[in-house]
Scaffold this motif. Structure first.
Motif, PDB file in Angstrom:
ATOM      1  N   GLU A 147       0.875  -1.094  -0.191  1.00 36.02           N
ATOM      2  CA  GLU A 147       0.010   0.007   0.162  1.00 36.02           C
ATOM      3  C   GLU A 147       0.998   1.216   0.086  1.00 36.02           C
ATOM      4  N   SER A 148       1.910   1.216   0.995  1.00 37.88           N
ATOM      5  CA  SER A 148       2.838   2.396   0.901  1.00 37.88           C
ATOM      6  C   SER A 148       3.215   2.873  -0.563  1.00 37.88           C
ATOM      7  N   GLU A 149       3.647   1.434  -1.395  1.00 35.35           N
ATOM      8  CA  GLU A 149       3.866   1.937  -2.499  1.00 35.35           C
ATOM      9  C   GLU A 149       3.074   2.730  -3.584  1.00 35.35           C
ATOM     10  N   GLU A 150       1.788   2.390  -3.478  1.00 37.15           N
ATOM     11  CA  GLU A 150       0.880   3.050  -4.003  1.00 37.15           C
ATOM     12  C   GLU A 150       0.570   4.420  -3.509  1.00 37.15           C
ATOM     13  N   LEU A 151       0.827   4.553  -2.267  1.00 34.95           N
ATOM     14  CA  LEU A 151       0.529   6.079  -1.650  1.00 34.95           C
ATOM     15  C   LEU A 151       1.783   6.730  -2.102  1.00 34.95           C
ATOM     16  N   LEU A 152       2.859   6.305  -2.282  1.00 36.81           N
ATOM     17  CA  LEU A 152       4.234   7.058  -2.523  1.00 36.81           C
ATOM     18  C   LEU A 152       3.856   7.636  -4.013  1.00 36.81           C
ATOM     19  N   GLU A 153       3.270   6.570  -4.791  1.00 36.55           N
ATOM     20  CA  GLU A 153       3.038   6.930  -6.213  1.00 36.55           C
ATOM     21  C   GLU A 153       1.993   8.099  -6.133  1.00 36.55           C
ATOM     22  N   ALA A 157       9.639  13.455  -0.461  1.00 33.10           N
ATOM     23  CA  ALA A 157       9.069  12.178  -0.835  1.00 33.10           C
ATOM     24  C   ALA A 157       9.962  11.249  -1.222  1.00 33.10           C
ATOM     25  N   ASP A 158      10.946  11.748  -2.042  1.00 33.50           N
ATOM     26  CA  ASP A 158      12.046  10.735  -2.393  1.00 33.50           C
ATOM     27  C   ASP A 158      12.676  10.070  -1.059  1.00 33.50           C
ATOM     28  N   PRO A 208       4.521   4.060 -12.859  1.00 39.12           N
ATOM     29  CA  PRO A 208       5.333   4.248 -11.856  1.00 39.12           C
ATOM     30  C   PRO A 208       6.942   4.067 -12.086  1.00 39.12           C
ATOM     31  N   LEU A 209       7.221   3.467 -13.174  1.00 33.06           N
ATOM     32  CA  LEU A 209       8.648   3.425 -13.712  1.00 33.06           C
ATOM     33  C   LEU A 209       9.155   4.765 -14.057  1.00 33.06           C
ATOM     34  N   PHE A 210       8.238   5.510 -14.988  1.00 34.56           N
ATOM     35  CA  PHE A 210       8.371   7.079 -15.229  1.00 34.56           C
ATOM     36  C   PHE A 210       8.737   7.842 -14.144  1.00 34.56           C
ATOM     37  N   GLN A 211       7.727   7.768 -13.023  1.00 34.67           N
ATOM     38  CA  GLN A 211       7.530   8.478 -12.236  1.00 34.67           C
ATOM     39  C   GLN A 211       8.932   8.528 -11.111  1.00 34.67           C
TER      40      GLN A 211
END
Lengths: 693, 124
Positions: free
Chosen positions: A14-20, A94-95, A357-360
Motif C-alpha cells: 500500500e505504501s508503494e501506491e501511496l508514494l506513487e 517524498a524521495d 510508476p517507472l517513469f515517476q
C-alpha cells in the motif's frame, strides 16, 4: 485476515501506491495544477504511511512522515504557500520517504544520517508558515502516555459522582449503564438512580432525558482515572466528581463542564472546516479491483498456454483426419481458436501494468542528476498509461535509470554551452511509451548536442575495440556505445561513471526480448529507442525447418524472406558466403551449422533465406531448408532444464505436439559468422533504423 | 450474541489490522475503504459498532457519523473514530459530530477490544 506478516506486506504494498499518489500529487502542485483535493490526497498519503508505520513500530518512518505531514498540513490549510522552493523540498522529502519505506521493508530500522538534513529542510519550510488557527499543534501526533508513578500502596478514596446525561449522550451512541460498569472496574460502586427531573407522565418528553445517577465509588485509582471514564461524554452530560473530603469544602455541586447546549456556540467553537469539494469528477471514481497473488495469475497464464497448444493440436488433427471439410467442425474449431486467443489476451492483460510508476521514479533520478551535474533539466513524460508486462516494468527500472542519468550527464550540455548554442539553458529529457505493432516502444530523448561521433570512434580505437584504420558508418559508430568495455569515462563523473556501461543496458533489454537503437542529430539531441514485446509469454514467430528440425524465428527482427538466385550467392574467402540483396552484400549464416545439426543443405541455392537485421543494424541472411508459416507460439523457458543454449532463446510446443526451439538470431549470427559482427564487412549507409514488421 | 463491527478506513493496512484484532477477539468484522462504501455496508450489515477513520477520500469520517446519526435506522449505534491525532480540539470535533469515542493510532490491541466490548454493551 492472515498473520501480522501478511498485514506488514500489505503495508509495504500500500505504501508503494501511496508514494506513487504522493509523487503524482506533488508533480501537479509543482505544475500549479493542484486543487484542494489533490493537496488533501497528498497529505493523506503521508498520513496513511505514518499510521501504518506506527502500527509496526517503524519509528524512523513515523518521525519523518510526521514532520513531513506537518508541512503538508500547513500547505493544505493555506497557512503555507506552495512556492517553488517549498515544492522542491516536498519532492525531495517524498524521495527520502520512499527510501525510508524501502529501508523499513529490508528490516533496517536505523535512522539514516541524511534524515537530519531533510528534517531541517522541512522545519525551514514551516518557519515561513503562519501558526495553525489558534491551536498549538501537538509536537508529536500521537498521544502522550501519562507516566504513572508507583508510590506504594495507595490509600482508597471515596468519590461521589453525580452524572446526568443530556440527550446528546444517547444520540452519540452511549449507554449510561456502560459508564457505570466502567466505574465498577475501578472499585466498589454504589449506584443511586435519581429521578428528580421526572415530571408528570402527561408532560413526559421522550426526547428529553430526565434520569441522573449518583455513584459512590471507593477506589485506589487517582481522580484522573475516574475522569477518564467520562472522557468520551465530556460535554454531553452534567458531571460532578468530588471526594468525600471535598464535600465539606464545596457544598454546592455545579457542573464541571458547561453543557454545550446551544447549537450556535458549538458551531463557533469548532475549528473552521477546510473547503471540501462536494462533487468529484466522475473519472476520479476508482475502478473496483481485486488483489490476487501473482502466483495464481502465472498458473492461469500457464494453463492458457497449454490451452492454446491443445487447440492447435486439435485443429491439426482434424486437418489430418480430413474432418476439416465439415463446415460445422470448421466453424467450431475457428470459434475455439478465437476464444482461446481472447482468453489469452484477457489473461495477459492481468499481468499488464502501466509504465507510470517507472517513469515517476525517473523524475527523482533527474533531480538527483541535476544536483550532481549542476545542469538544469526538465523531464517530460508521455504515454504513462501504456501497459507492459509486470516483469518488463520491473526489470526495466535499472536500465532506464542508467539511461536517464546518462542523458543528463552526457547528453545534455552545460547551461552556458546551451545558451551559447542559442538553446534554452534548461535541457529537456522526454520519456515516452507507446504501443506499436505488438511491441511497446519506450523512448528516452534529450535535446542535447547529439553524439560526438569522432570522439566515440577515438575512444573505441584507444580501447582497441576497433582496428585503427577501419572506417565505420555513422550507425556503426553509434552502436559502439553498446559494446562491452566502452564507456566514455575519460571524464569520470560520479553519476553515470559507475562502471556500468550501456552494454549492460542492452543486455537487460535483450533478456526481455527487446531491442535498443540510437538515433542522433548533431546539435539537436539523441534518442534511445527501446522496443519490447508486450508479453514474455507468447511470441510471433516464423516456423522453419532446418536439418529435419522444426525451429521458430522471432518475427520482430525479420525483414523479409527470399528464395535466392544462383547468381546472387558469392563466395567470400574460404568458408564465408555472401548473398547479394538489392545492392548489398549480406553474410549468409547456415543455421544448421550454427546449432551443430548435421545433414543440412549446404548449398545456399537450394535453401530458403530469412533476411534479418541484427541489433547492431547489420544484416544477416539465415539459411533454412524450408519456411512453413507464421504463427503465435507460447514461450517455454529452457534455462531451468537445460541451462543457456547459445543461439537458442527458448522453446515452444507446436500443434502436432512437437517441441520446437526458438532461435536467438543475433547470437547465432555472431557465433557463426564473425564477419556479421566485426564491422569488417561494411554494410552500406542509410540503412533502415526501424525494423519493418 | 456475536458483535458485528464495521471498520472504515482508506488505508488497507489499518483496515487489515483492525480486522485482525476484531476477528481475533471473536467479533464479526465487515469493512469498507471509504465513507460512501462504509454507509452502503452499514445499511446492509447493520453493525453493532462502527470504527471509522477521519480523513478519507470521497466521504470523510465526519460525513459518515453525520449520515448515520441523521439516518433512520440504527442511528444510535456506537461509532468509534480512529485517529492519529490526539489533540483535544479533534476529540471535541468528533464528539460534536456524534462520535461515541475515539482510538488513537497506533492502537493497542487490548485497548481497542476493551473499548469495542464496552460500547457494544458487553461489559469488560
Amino acid at each position: 485476515m492472515g498473520s501480522q506478516n501478511s498485514i506488514r506486506d500489505m503495508f509495504f504494498e500500500e505504501s508503494e501506491e501511496l508514494l506513487e499518489q504522493l509523487i503524482d500529487g506533488l508533480g501537479l502542485i509543482a505544475a500549479g495544477q493542484a486543487d484542494d483535493e489533490t493537496v488533501n490526497a497528498v497529505f493523506r498519503s503521508v498520513h496513511s504511511i505514518k499510521g501504518g508505520a506506527g502500527a509496526f513500530g517503524f519509528s524512523a518512518l513515523v518521525d519523518f512522515s510526521h514532520r513531513f505531514e506537518t508541512v503538508l498540513d500547513a500547505v493544505r490549510s493555506h497557512r503555507l504557500e506552495a512556492s517553488a522552493g517549498i515544492v522542491l523540498t516536498l519532492q525531495r522529502s517524498a524521495d527520502f520517504l520512499t527510501d525510508l519505506v524501502e529501508r523499513a521493508r529490508r528490516g533496517d530500522t536505523e535512522t539514516p544520517e541524511q534524515a537530519d538534513s531533510f528534517l531541517a529542510a522541512l522545519d525551514q519550510c514551516l518557519a515561513g508558515a503562519s501558526a495553525p488557527d489558534g491551536l498549538v499543534a501537538s509536537a508529536f501526533g500521537f498521544a502522550a502516555q501519562p507516566i504513572l508513578l508507583d508510590l506504594g500502596e495507595p490509600a482508597t478514596e471515596v468519590f461521589e459522582i453525580r452524572f446526568k446525561p443530556f440527550g446528546r449522550l444517547y444520540s452519540n451512541g452511549h449507554n449510561p449503564a456502560m459508564i457505570v460498569a466502567s466505574l465498577a472496574d475501578l472499585g466498589e460502586t454504589t449506584t443511586h438512580l435519581q429521578t428528580e427531573g421526572m415530571g408528570e407522565l402527561a408532560d413526559f418528553d421522550p426526547a428529553a432525558p430526565c434520569l441522573g445517577w449518583l455513584i459512590e465509588l471507593e477506589t485506589s485509582a487517582p481522580e484522573t482515572k475516574v475522569r477518564e471514564v467520562f472522557d468520551f461524554v465530556d460535554g454531553l452530560c452534567d458531571l460532578h466528581i468530588s471526594t468525600r473530603l471535598d464535600e465539606a469544602a464545596a457544598p454546592e455541586p455545579h457542573p464541571q463542564v458547561a453543557p454545550a447546549s446551544s447549537g450556535a456556540t458549538q458551531a463557533s467553537s469548532s475549528p473552521p472546516q477546510s473547503v471540501r469539494p462536494t462533487a468529484e469528477p466522475a473519472d476520479n471514481t476508482p475502478k473496483s479491483t481485486l488483489r490476487v497473488e501473482l502466483d495464481r495469475v502465472d498458473r492461469l497464464i500457464n494453463a492458457v498456454g497449454e490451452l492454446i497448444i491443445n487447440q492447435s493440436m486439435i485443429a491439426q488433427r482434424l486437418q489430418e483426419l480430413r474432418l476439416a471439410t465439415d463446415a460445422d467442425v470448421v466453424t467450431h474449431v475457428e470459434d475455439y481458436r478465437l476464444l482461446a486467443r481472447d482468453i489469452q489476451e484477457a489473461v495477459m492483460a492481468i499481468r499488464a501494468q502501466p509504465v507510470k510508476p517507472l517513469f515517476q521514479r525517473m523524475s527523482r533520478i533527474v533531480r538527483e542528476a541535476e544536483e550532481a551535474t549542476g545542469k538544469k533539466v526538465k523531464l517530460q513524460t508521455s504515454g504513462e498509461g501504456t501497459e507492459v508486462d509486470k516483469t518488463v516494468v520491473e526489470r526495466l527500472s535499472d536500465p532506464l535509470t542508467h539511461m536517464v542519468r546518462n542523458s543528463v550527464d552526457h547528453g545534455l550540455e552545460k547551461p552556458e554551452a546551451r545558451l551559447a548554442a542559442g538553446k534554452d539553458p534548461i535541457g529537456t529529457i522526454t520519456l515516452s511509451a507507446v504501443h506499436r505493432s505488438g511491441m511497446v516502444v519506450i523512448t528516452i530523448r534529450d535535446d542535447g548536442a547529439g553524439l560526438n561521433r569522432p570522439k566515440i570512434l577515438e575512444i573505441a580505437r584507444s580501447k582497441g575495440l576497433v582496428a585503427p584504420d577501419l572506417e565505420l558508418a555513422d550507425s556503426e559508430i553509434d552502436a559502439l556505445l553498446f559494446m562491452p568495455g566502452f564507456s566514455t569515462a575519460d571524464r569520470v563523473s560520479n553519476l553515470s561513471g559507475r562502471g556500468v556501461g550501456l552494454d549492460v543496458v542492452k543486455n537487460a533489454v535483450s533478456t526481455l526480448g527487446g531491442r535498443i537503437t540510437i538515433a542522433t542529430t548533431p546539435g539537436q539531441g539523441t534518442e534511445f529507442i527501446i522496443s519490447l514485446p508486450l508479453t514474455l509469454a507468447v511470441l510471433d514467430g516464423m516456423v522453419v525447418s532446418v536439418a529435419g528440425q522444426t525451429l521458430v524465428i522471432p518475427i520482430t527482427s525479420i525483414l523479409e524472406t527470399i528464395v535466392p538466385e544462383e547468381s546472387d550467392v558469392h563466395q567470400f574467402g574460404a568458408s564465408d558466403q555472401l548473398l547479394f540483396v538489392r545492392g548489398r552484400y549480406v553474410p549468409l549464416v547456415d543455421v544448421a551449422e550454427g546449432l551443430g545439426l548435421s545433414g543440412g543443405l549446404r548449398d545456399p541455392r537450394k535453401c530458403q533465406v530469412v533476411l534479418m537485421e541484427t541489433e547492431e543494424h547489420a544484416l544477416v541472411a539465415l539459411m533454412v531448408d524450408r519456411i512453413h508459416d507464421q504463427r503465435q507460439v507460447v514461450i517455454k523457458g529452457l534455462e531451468s532444464n537445460y541451462g543457456t543454449v547459445p543461439g537458442v532463446s527458448a522453446a515452444t510446443v507446436l500443434g502436432d505436439g512437437q517441441v520446437a526451439l526458438i532461435l536467438d538470431p543475433d547470437v547465432l549470427a555472431r557465433n557463426v559468422s564473425p564477419a556479421a559482427n566485426s564491422g569488417l564487412l561494411r554494410i552500406s549507409e542509410g540503412m533502415p533504423h526501424a525494423v519493418s514488421h | 450474541m456475536s458483535v458485528k463491527v464495521l471498520a472504515i478506513d482508506d488505508s488497507r493496512t489499518m483496515l487489515g489490522l483492525v480486522r485482525k484484532v476484531m476477528t481475533d477477539a471473536g467479533f464479526d468484522c465487515v469493512s469498507a475503504e471509504d465513507g460512501e462504501k462504509g454507509l452502503e455496508v452499514f445499511s446492509r450489515e447493520a453493525p453493532d459498532v462502527v470504527i471509522t477513520d477521519i480523513n478519507m477520500p470521497r466521504m470523510d469520517g465526519y460525513g459518515v457519523i453525520n449520515a448515520i446519526r441523521g439516518g433512520k435506522a440504527n442511528r444510535t449505534v456506537p461509532i468509534l473514530v480512529l485517529t492519529t491525532e490526539s489533540a483535544d480540539h479533534l476529540k471535541a470535533r468528533a464528539r460534536e459530530a456524534g462520535a461515541t469515542g475515539w482510538i488513537v493510532k497506533p492502537f493497542d490491541d487490548a485497548t481497542i477490544v476493551a473499548l469495542v466490548r464496552r460500547v457494544a454493551g458487553l461489559g469488560s
